[in-house]
Design a protein around this motif. Structure first.
Motif, PDB file in Angstrom:
ATOM      1  N   VAL A  55       0.822  -1.199   0.000  1.00  0.00           N
ATOM      2  CA  VAL A  55       0.000   0.000   0.000  1.00  0.00           C
ATOM      3  C   VAL A  55       0.863   1.259   0.000  1.00  0.00           C
ATOM      4  O   VAL A  55       0.566   2.226  -0.685  1.00  0.00           O
ATOM      5  N   SER A  56       1.951   1.250   0.772  1.00  0.00           N
ATOM      6  CA  SER A  56       2.798   2.437   0.877  1.00  0.00           C
ATOM      7  C   SER A  56       3.542   2.691  -0.431  1.00  0.00           C
ATOM      8  O   SER A  56       3.788   1.779  -1.225  1.00  0.00           O
ATOM      9  N   TYR A  57       3.881   3.963  -0.672  1.00  0.00           N
ATOM     10  CA  TYR A  57       4.665   4.325  -1.852  1.00  0.00           C
ATOM     11  C   TYR A  57       5.859   5.109  -1.379  1.00  0.00           C
ATOM     12  O   TYR A  57       5.710   6.016  -0.573  1.00  0.00           O
ATOM     13  N   PRO A  58       7.040   4.800  -1.811  1.00  0.00           N
ATOM     14  CA  PRO A  58       7.405   3.720  -2.724  1.00  0.00           C
ATOM     15  C   PRO A  58       7.494   2.384  -1.997  1.00  0.00           C
ATOM     16  O   PRO A  58       7.629   2.335  -0.788  1.00  0.00           O
ATOM     17  N   SER A  59       7.415   1.306  -2.768  1.00  0.00           N
ATOM     18  CA  SER A  59       7.513  -0.032  -2.195  1.00  0.00           C
ATOM     19  C   SER A  59       8.136  -0.975  -3.214  1.00  0.00           C
ATOM     20  O   SER A  59       8.556  -0.557  -4.285  1.00  0.00           O
ATOM     21  N   ILE A  60       8.174  -2.245  -2.871  1.00  0.00           N
ATOM     22  CA  ILE A  60       8.645  -3.272  -3.793  1.00  0.00           C
ATOM     23  C   ILE A  60       7.428  -3.784  -4.553  1.00  0.00           C
ATOM     24  O   ILE A  60       6.418  -4.130  -3.951  1.00  0.00           O
ATOM     25  N   VAL A  61       7.525  -3.836  -5.884  1.00  0.00           N
ATOM     26  CA  VAL A  61       6.446  -4.354  -6.723  1.00  0.00           C
ATOM     27  C   VAL A  61       6.850  -5.762  -7.149  1.00  0.00           C
ATOM     28  O   VAL A  61       7.932  -5.954  -7.702  1.00  0.00           O
ATOM     29  N   HIS A  62       5.992  -6.742  -6.883  1.00  0.00           N
ATOM     30  CA  HIS A  62       6.262  -8.139  -7.220  1.00  0.00           C
ATOM     31  C   HIS A  62       5.509  -8.477  -8.506  1.00  0.00           C
ATOM     32  O   HIS A  62       4.289  -8.338  -8.571  1.00  0.00           O
ATOM     33  N   LEU A  63       6.258  -8.911  -9.527  1.00  0.00           N
ATOM     34  CA  LEU A  63       5.682  -9.236 -10.832  1.00  0.00           C
ATOM     35  C   LEU A  63       5.909 -10.713 -11.113  1.00  0.00           C
ATOM     36  O   LEU A  63       6.988 -11.239 -10.844  1.00  0.00           O
ATOM     37  N   ASN A  64       4.897 -11.360 -11.678  1.00  0.00           N
ATOM     38  CA  ASN A  64       4.998 -12.796 -11.938  1.00  0.00           C
ATOM     39  C   ASN A  64       4.318 -13.131 -13.263  1.00  0.00           C
ATOM     40  O   ASN A  64       3.180 -12.748 -13.495  1.00  0.00           O
ATOM     41  N   GLY A  65       5.016 -13.859 -14.126  1.00  0.00           N
ATOM     42  CA  GLY A  65       4.459 -14.333 -15.387  1.00  0.00           C
ATOM     43  C   GLY A  65       4.542 -13.313 -16.501  1.00  0.00           C
ATOM     44  O   GLY A  65       3.943 -12.260 -16.425  1.00  0.00           O
ATOM     45  N   ALA A  66       5.307 -13.607 -17.541  1.00  0.00           N
ATOM     46  CA  ALA A  66       5.450 -12.738 -18.718  1.00  0.00           C
ATOM     47  C   ALA A  66       5.788 -11.304 -18.311  1.00  0.00           C
ATOM     48  O   ALA A  66       5.183 -10.348 -18.773  1.00  0.00           O
ATOM     49  N   VAL A  67       6.783 -11.149 -17.449  1.00  0.00           N
ATOM     50  CA  VAL A  67       7.162  -9.843 -16.922  1.00  0.00           C
ATOM     51  C   VAL A  67       7.847  -9.010 -18.006  1.00  0.00           C
ATOM     52  O   VAL A  67       8.691  -9.512 -18.742  1.00  0.00           O
ATOM     53  N   GLU A  68       7.461  -7.739 -18.078  1.00  0.00           N
ATOM     54  CA  GLU A  68       8.143  -6.781 -18.952  1.00  0.00           C
ATOM     55  C   GLU A  68       8.274  -5.478 -18.192  1.00  0.00           C
ATOM     56  O   GLU A  68       7.282  -4.928 -17.709  1.00  0.00           O
ATOM     57  N   ILE A  69       9.520  -5.003 -18.073  1.00  0.00           N
ATOM     58  CA  ILE A  69       9.800  -3.731 -17.419  1.00  0.00           C
ATOM     59  C   ILE A  69      10.474  -2.829 -18.445  1.00  0.00           C
ATOM     60  O   ILE A  69      11.537  -3.146 -18.957  1.00  0.00           O
ATOM     61  N   ARG A  70       9.811  -1.703 -18.756  1.00  0.00           N
ATOM     62  CA  ARG A  70      10.350  -0.726 -19.701  1.00  0.00           C
ATOM     63  C   ARG A  70      10.751   0.519 -18.920  1.00  0.00           C
ATOM     64  O   ARG A  70       9.958   1.061 -18.166  1.00  0.00           O
ATOM     65  N   THR A  71      11.982   0.926 -19.117  1.00  0.00           N
ATOM     66  CA  THR A  71      12.476   2.126 -18.475  1.00  0.00           C
ATOM     67  C   THR A  71      13.369   2.860 -19.467  1.00  0.00           C
ATOM     68  O   THR A  71      13.642   2.351 -20.553  1.00  0.00           O
ATOM     69  N   ASP A  82      11.143  -8.520  -9.053  1.00  0.00           N
ATOM     70  CA  ASP A  82      10.777  -7.578  -8.004  1.00  0.00           C
ATOM     71  C   ASP A  82      11.375  -6.234  -8.399  1.00  0.00           C
ATOM     72  O   ASP A  82      12.575  -6.134  -8.693  1.00  0.00           O
ATOM     73  N   TYR A  83      10.553  -5.190  -8.422  1.00  0.00           N
ATOM     74  CA  TYR A  83      10.987  -3.851  -8.815  1.00  0.00           C
ATOM     75  C   TYR A  83      10.899  -2.935  -7.598  1.00  0.00           C
ATOM     76  O   TYR A  83       9.843  -2.808  -6.983  1.00  0.00           O
ATOM     77  N   ASP A  84      12.019  -2.313  -7.244  1.00  0.00           N
ATOM     78  CA  ASP A  84      12.073  -1.402  -6.102  1.00  0.00           C
ATOM     79  C   ASP A  84      11.769   0.011  -6.607  1.00  0.00           C
ATOM     80  O   ASP A  84      12.576   0.596  -7.333  1.00  0.00           O
ATOM     81  N   GLU A  85      10.606   0.538  -6.244  1.00  0.00           N
ATOM     82  CA  GLU A  85      10.207   1.872  -6.713  1.00  0.00           C
ATOM     83  C   GLU A  85      11.116   2.969  -6.163  1.00  0.00           C
ATOM     84  O   GLU A  85      11.250   4.022  -6.773  1.00  0.00           O
ATOM     85  N   ARG A  86      11.744   2.737  -5.025  1.00  0.00           N
ATOM     86  CA  ARG A  86      12.610   3.738  -4.405  1.00  0.00           C
ATOM     87  C   ARG A  86      13.912   3.904  -5.187  1.00  0.00           C
ATOM     88  O   ARG A  86      14.359   5.016  -5.421  1.00  0.00           O
ATOM     89  N   THR A  87      14.511   2.781  -5.605  1.00  0.00           N
ATOM     90  CA  THR A  87      15.833   2.824  -6.233  1.00  0.00           C
ATOM     91  C   THR A  87      15.818   2.520  -7.728  1.00  0.00           C
ATOM     92  O   THR A  87      16.791   2.796  -8.428  1.00  0.00           O
ATOM     93  N   GLY A  88      14.752   1.896  -8.226  1.00  0.00           N
ATOM     94  CA  GLY A  88      14.715   1.473  -9.629  1.00  0.00           C
ATOM     95  C   GLY A  88      15.420   0.151  -9.858  1.00  0.00           C
ATOM     96  O   GLY A  88      15.526  -0.313 -10.987  1.00  0.00           O
ATOM     97  N   GLU A  89      15.898  -0.476  -8.793  1.00  0.00           N
ATOM     98  CA  GLU A  89      16.600  -1.759  -8.924  1.00  0.00           C
ATOM     99  C   GLU A  89      15.603  -2.879  -9.206  1.00  0.00           C
ATOM    100  O   GLU A  89      14.473  -2.860  -8.713  1.00  0.00           O
ATOM    101  N   VAL A  90      16.055  -3.849 -10.013  1.00  0.00           N
ATOM    102  CA  VAL A  90      15.227  -4.988 -10.384  1.00  0.00           C
ATOM    103  C   VAL A  90      15.955  -6.267 -10.006  1.00  0.00           C
ATOM    104  O   VAL A  90      17.145  -6.408 -10.274  1.00  0.00           O
ATOM    105  N   GLU A  91      15.244  -7.183  -9.365  1.00  0.00           N
ATOM    106  CA  GLU A  91      15.765  -8.519  -9.114  1.00  0.00           C
ATOM    107  C   GLU A  91      14.885  -9.468  -9.912  1.00  0.00           C
ATOM    108  O   GLU A  91      13.701  -9.632  -9.627  1.00  0.00           O
ATOM    109  N   ALA A  92      15.464 -10.073 -10.967  1.00  0.00           N
ATOM    110  CA  ALA A  92      14.692 -10.917 -11.885  1.00  0.00           C
ATOM    111  C   ALA A  92      15.151 -12.365 -11.790  1.00  0.00           C
ATOM    112  O   ALA A  92      16.297 -12.643 -11.458  1.00  0.00           O
ATOM    113  N   SER A  93      14.224 -13.295 -12.104  1.00  0.00           N
ATOM    114  CA  SER A  93      14.561 -14.717 -12.075  1.00  0.00           C
ATOM    115  C   SER A  93      13.845 -15.445 -13.204  1.00  0.00           C
ATOM    116  O   SER A  93      12.946 -14.904 -13.838  1.00  0.00           O
TER     117      SER A  93
END
Length: 105
Positions: A55-71, A82-93
């Motif tokens: 609920v809080s912003y910024p937070s960690i956004v958890h994405l699952n299945g056919a993930v696409e991150i455009r920046t 997992d996308y960290d809205e605070r830092t822009g860091e992505v941990e992908a698997s």
């Protein structure tokens, strides 16, 4: 004999197969756009079959299945991320692919 399938027939076939396998049927991708923080460069557009964020912003956004991150600078595609809205860091698997965006000439 040549067999041609339209997109709706493919979706129907995947839905039937996933129900037989006891898995949820594929649905349309969900999308969200994040805003840059404190003058940080750019935000990101996130897409996936499933998106969960706190609920809080910024937070960690958890994405699952056919993930696409455009920046600004790249497009990342993965099975999960997992996308960290605070830092822009992505941990992908899973299967992960990163391509420059806009494409290099």
């Amino acid at each position: 004999m040549k067999l041609t399938l339209c997109a709706s027939a493919v979706f129907l076939a995947l839905t039937c197969l996933s129900q037989i396998a006891g898995q949820p049927a594929p649905g349309p991708l969900k999308h969200i756009t994040t805003a840059p923080l404190n003058g940080a460069r750019g935000g990101a557009t996130l897409g996936a079959m499933s998106i969960e964020r706190e609920v809080s912003y910024p937070s960690i956004v958890h994405l699952n299945g056919a993930v696409e991150i455009r920046t600004n600078g790249f497009i990342l595609r993965a099975d999960k991320a997992d996308y960290d809205e605070r830092t822009g860091e992505v941990e992908a698997s899973g299967t992960v692919k990163v391509t420059p965006y806009p494409p290099l000439k």
